[in-house]
Design an enzyme around this catalytic site. Structure first.
Site, PDB file in Angstrom:
ATOM      1  CB  CYS A  18      -3.308   0.602  17.417  1.00 49.72           C
ATOM      2  SG  CYS A  18      -4.677   1.366  18.256  1.00 49.72           S
ATOM      3  CG  HIS A  40     -14.666  -0.930  -2.648  1.00 53.31           C
ATOM      4  ND1 HIS A  40     -14.452  -1.455  -3.901  1.00 53.31           N
ATOM      5  CD2 HIS A  40     -15.809  -1.498  -2.198  1.00 53.31           C
ATOM      6  CE1 HIS A  40     -15.444  -2.302  -4.198  1.00 53.31           C
ATOM      7  NE2 HIS A  40     -16.271  -2.341  -3.177  1.00 53.31           N
ATOM      8  CE1 TYR A  85      -4.273  -0.904  -0.566  1.00 53.63           C
ATOM      9  CE2 TYR A  85      -3.596  -2.770   0.756  1.00 53.63           C
ATOM     10  CZ  TYR A  85      -4.488  -2.178  -0.118  1.00 53.63           C
ATOM     11  OH  TYR A  85      -5.585  -2.868  -0.562  1.00 53.63           O
ATOM     12  CB  CYS A 129      -6.262   0.166  14.974  1.00 55.87           C
ATOM     13  SG  CYS A 129      -5.821  -1.350  15.843  1.00 55.87           S
ATOM     14  CG  ASP A 166      -8.487   7.286  -7.414  1.00 53.42           C
ATOM     15  OD1 ASP A 166      -9.435   8.101  -7.329  1.00 53.42           O
ATOM     16  OD2 ASP A 166      -8.367   6.504  -8.374  1.00 53.42           O
TER      17      ASP A 166
HETATM   18  P1  NAD Z   1     -11.135  -3.737 -12.297  1.00 50.22           P
HETATM   19  O1  NAD Z   1      -9.656  -3.560 -12.237  1.00 50.22           O
HETATM   20  O2  NAD Z   1     -11.717  -5.039 -11.951  1.00 50.22           O
HETATM   21  O3  NAD Z   1     -11.669  -3.395 -13.770  1.00 50.22           O
HETATM   22  C1  NAD Z   1     -11.304  -2.237 -14.446  1.00 50.22           C
HETATM   23  C2  NAD Z   1     -12.213  -2.096 -15.663  1.00 50.22           C
HETATM   24  O4  NAD Z   1     -11.919  -0.846 -16.261  1.00 50.22           O
HETATM   25  C3  NAD Z   1     -12.007  -3.173 -16.732  1.00 50.22           C
HETATM   26  O5  NAD Z   1     -13.268  -3.692 -17.134  1.00 50.22           O
HETATM   27  C4  NAD Z   1     -11.346  -2.403 -17.890  1.00 50.22           C
HETATM   28  O6  NAD Z   1     -11.738  -2.894 -19.164  1.00 50.22           O
HETATM   29  C5  NAD Z   1     -11.888  -1.001 -17.670  1.00 50.22           C
HETATM   30  N1  NAD Z   1     -11.050   0.067 -18.201  1.00 50.22           N
HETATM   31  C6  NAD Z   1      -9.713   0.085 -18.388  1.00 50.22           C
HETATM   32  N2  NAD Z   1      -9.317   1.279 -18.904  1.00 50.22           N
HETATM   33  C7  NAD Z   1     -10.441   2.040 -19.012  1.00 50.22           C
HETATM   34  C8  NAD Z   1     -10.698   3.356 -19.462  1.00 50.22           C
HETATM   35  N3  NAD Z   1      -9.707   4.157 -19.888  1.00 50.22           N
HETATM   36  N4  NAD Z   1     -11.968   3.818 -19.450  1.00 50.22           N
HETATM   37  C9  NAD Z   1     -12.995   3.026 -19.017  1.00 50.22           C
HETATM   38  N5  NAD Z   1     -12.808   1.759 -18.583  1.00 50.22           N
HETATM   39  C10 NAD Z   1     -11.549   1.275 -18.565  1.00 50.22           C
HETATM   40  O7  NAD Z   1     -11.719  -2.571 -11.386  1.00 50.22           O
HETATM   41  P2  NAD Z   1     -13.004  -2.514 -10.478  1.00 50.22           P
HETATM   42  O8  NAD Z   1     -14.173  -3.071 -11.212  1.00 50.22           O
HETATM   43  O9  NAD Z   1     -13.036  -1.127  -9.959  1.00 50.22           O
HETATM   44  O10 NAD Z   1     -12.780  -3.522  -9.244  1.00 50.22           O
HETATM   45  C11 NAD Z   1     -11.568  -3.775  -8.625  1.00 50.22           C
HETATM   46  C12 NAD Z   1     -11.358  -3.285  -7.195  1.00 50.22           C
HETATM   47  O11 NAD Z   1     -10.084  -2.682  -7.233  1.00 50.22           O
HETATM   48  C13 NAD Z   1     -12.246  -2.199  -6.657  1.00 50.22           C
HETATM   49  O12 NAD Z   1     -12.734  -2.648  -5.461  1.00 50.22           O
HETATM   50  C14 NAD Z   1     -11.347  -0.978  -6.359  1.00 50.22           C
HETATM   51  O13 NAD Z   1     -11.506  -0.538  -5.038  1.00 50.22           O
HETATM   52  C15 NAD Z   1      -9.948  -1.509  -6.471  1.00 50.22           C
HETATM   53  N6  NAD Z   1      -9.005  -0.617  -7.202  1.00 50.22           N
HETATM   54  C16 NAD Z   1      -9.062   0.745  -7.095  1.00 50.22           C
HETATM   55  C17 NAD Z   1      -8.174   1.539  -7.812  1.00 50.22           C
HETATM   56  C18 NAD Z   1      -8.261   3.055  -7.668  1.00 50.22           C
HETATM   57  O14 NAD Z   1      -8.719   3.529  -6.646  1.00 50.22           O
HETATM   58  N7  NAD Z   1      -7.874   3.816  -8.687  1.00 50.22           N
HETATM   59  C19 NAD Z   1      -7.220   0.965  -8.649  1.00 50.22           C
HETATM   60  C20 NAD Z   1      -7.183  -0.432  -8.729  1.00 50.22           C
HETATM   61  C21 NAD Z   1      -8.089  -1.213  -8.010  1.00 50.22           C
HETATM   62 ZN    ZN Z   2      -6.113  -0.511  18.028  1.00 52.53          ZN
END
Ligand code: NAD
Ligand code: ZN
Length: 274
Positions: free
Chosen positions: A169, A131, A76, A139, A117
């Site tokens: 913590c 999420h 992370y 903690c 993000d």
């Molecule tokens: P995912 O990674 O499962 O899927 C991403 C989707 O985005 C895919 O279907 C892909 O085809 C599509 N994609 C790729 N480029 C794109 C674009 N330019 N425009 C539109 N679509 C595009 O992501 P998810 O469904 O959000 O689930 C995964 C989990 O991962 C979530 O719970 C999330 O919290 C976490 N996550 C978050 C981040 C972030 O905060 N930026 C990054 C990675 C994963």
């Molecule tokens: Zn604690």
């Protein structure tokens, strides 16, 4: 930009704009794909560098943290380093612009994200995070929030700390973890309620940049459909989802500004006719 788009896509965007122009309750769910054009990898992208050998889905779990807290914390901290200078792209900006215009037009645009993000906030949107938040910590054992040194309120780079040493913590000496909902954990109640209400009551549900594999968030589209909403999906690699009414198969950073342009054009045409 228009020259790069197929006529089919332009026609589909027009069709989506016409639908959206006539409806007032819109619910939008974004996923990692909307931040991809800002340079934040999705979970489906292969990890890079030191983390190449790991799958994100195997690190973002409570079991992984309990087994090897240092490994998960380091991952992370690395992700935070990767994300901290990233900026909203045209898709985030178009959504923020839409929400601001919607307030004036009495349209209700509820934005819900699976992303951890803060690019929607940086763009100026009001957003519900299902999420959690990459920049918050708590903690793992007692849940107490840990005052965050990883991103200063003023975002000054000098205050960033990406140290991968584990932190304990002050109340119970459990380990501090990111305030993120990991696979297998429950969603924050208030955020889920907001999302469920918006999905159940919307006339159009738009899913942007999500693989629709992660539940319960993926169930929101089904809930909207059951309650009579039309579904729009924006994804260059559309999901095999048979309940979608309009598929806009291109990058969100291209589709969203175009969609906004067309919605604005339709509403100014309507104004002119008054
Ligand atoms: P995912 O990674 O499962 O899927 C991403 C989707 O985005 C895919 O279907 C892909 O085809 C599509 N994609 C790729 N480029 C794109 C674009 N330019 N425009 C539109 N679509 C595009 O992501 P998810 O469904 O959000 O689930 C995964 C989990 O991962 C979530 O719970 C999330 O919290 C976490 N996550 C978050 C981040 C972030 O905060 N930026 C990054 C990675 C994963
Ligand atoms: Zn604690």
């Amino acid at each position: 930009m228009l020259a790069e788009l197929s006529l089919k896509l332009i026609a589909e965007v027009q069709c989506a704009a016409e639908l959206l122009d006539t409806q007032s309750r819109i619910c939008i769910l974004t996923g990692a794909g909307i931040s991809a054009e800002s340079g934040i990898p999705t979970f489906r992208d292969k990890q890079t560098g030191l983390w190449q050998q790991y799958r994100a889905e195997d690190l973002a779990t409570p079991t992984a943290f309990e087994r090897d807290p240092k490994l998960v914390w380091s991952w992370y901290q690395w992700r935070r380093q990767l994300v901290h200078e990233k900026k909203p792209n045209p898709a985030h900006l178009a959504l923020a612009e839409w929400q601001q215009a919607a307030d004036k037009n009495k349209q209700n645009v509820t934005l819900v994200t699976q992303n951890v993000d803060d690019l929607h906030e940086q763009a100026g949107s009001r957003v519900t995070h299902l999420h959690g938040h990459l920049w918050r910590n708590r903690c793992h054992d007692c849940g107490t929030a840990f005052e965050n040194e990883t991103k200063a309120a003023d975002s000054s780079k000098a205050a960033l700390n990406f140290d991968d040493e584990l932190i304990n913590c002050q109340h119970c000496s459990g380990y501090i973890r990111p305030d993120i909902v990991w696979f297998g954990e429950s969603l924050p109640e208030q955020a889920w309620q907001t999302a469920e209400d918006a999905a159940a009551n919307c006339e159009v549900f738009i899913s942007i940049g999500t693989s629709s594999l992660v539940y319960p968030a993926a169930g929101l589209a089904h809930l909207a459909k059951q309650n009579g909403a039309k579904l729009i999906e924006i994804n260059p690699d559309p999901t095999p989802n048979t309940i979608v009414d309009i598929t806009l198969a291109a990058n969100a950073g291209v589709v969203m500004p175009l969609l906004m342009q067309q919605i604005t054009a339709l509403s100014s045409q309507a104004q002119d006719q008054l």
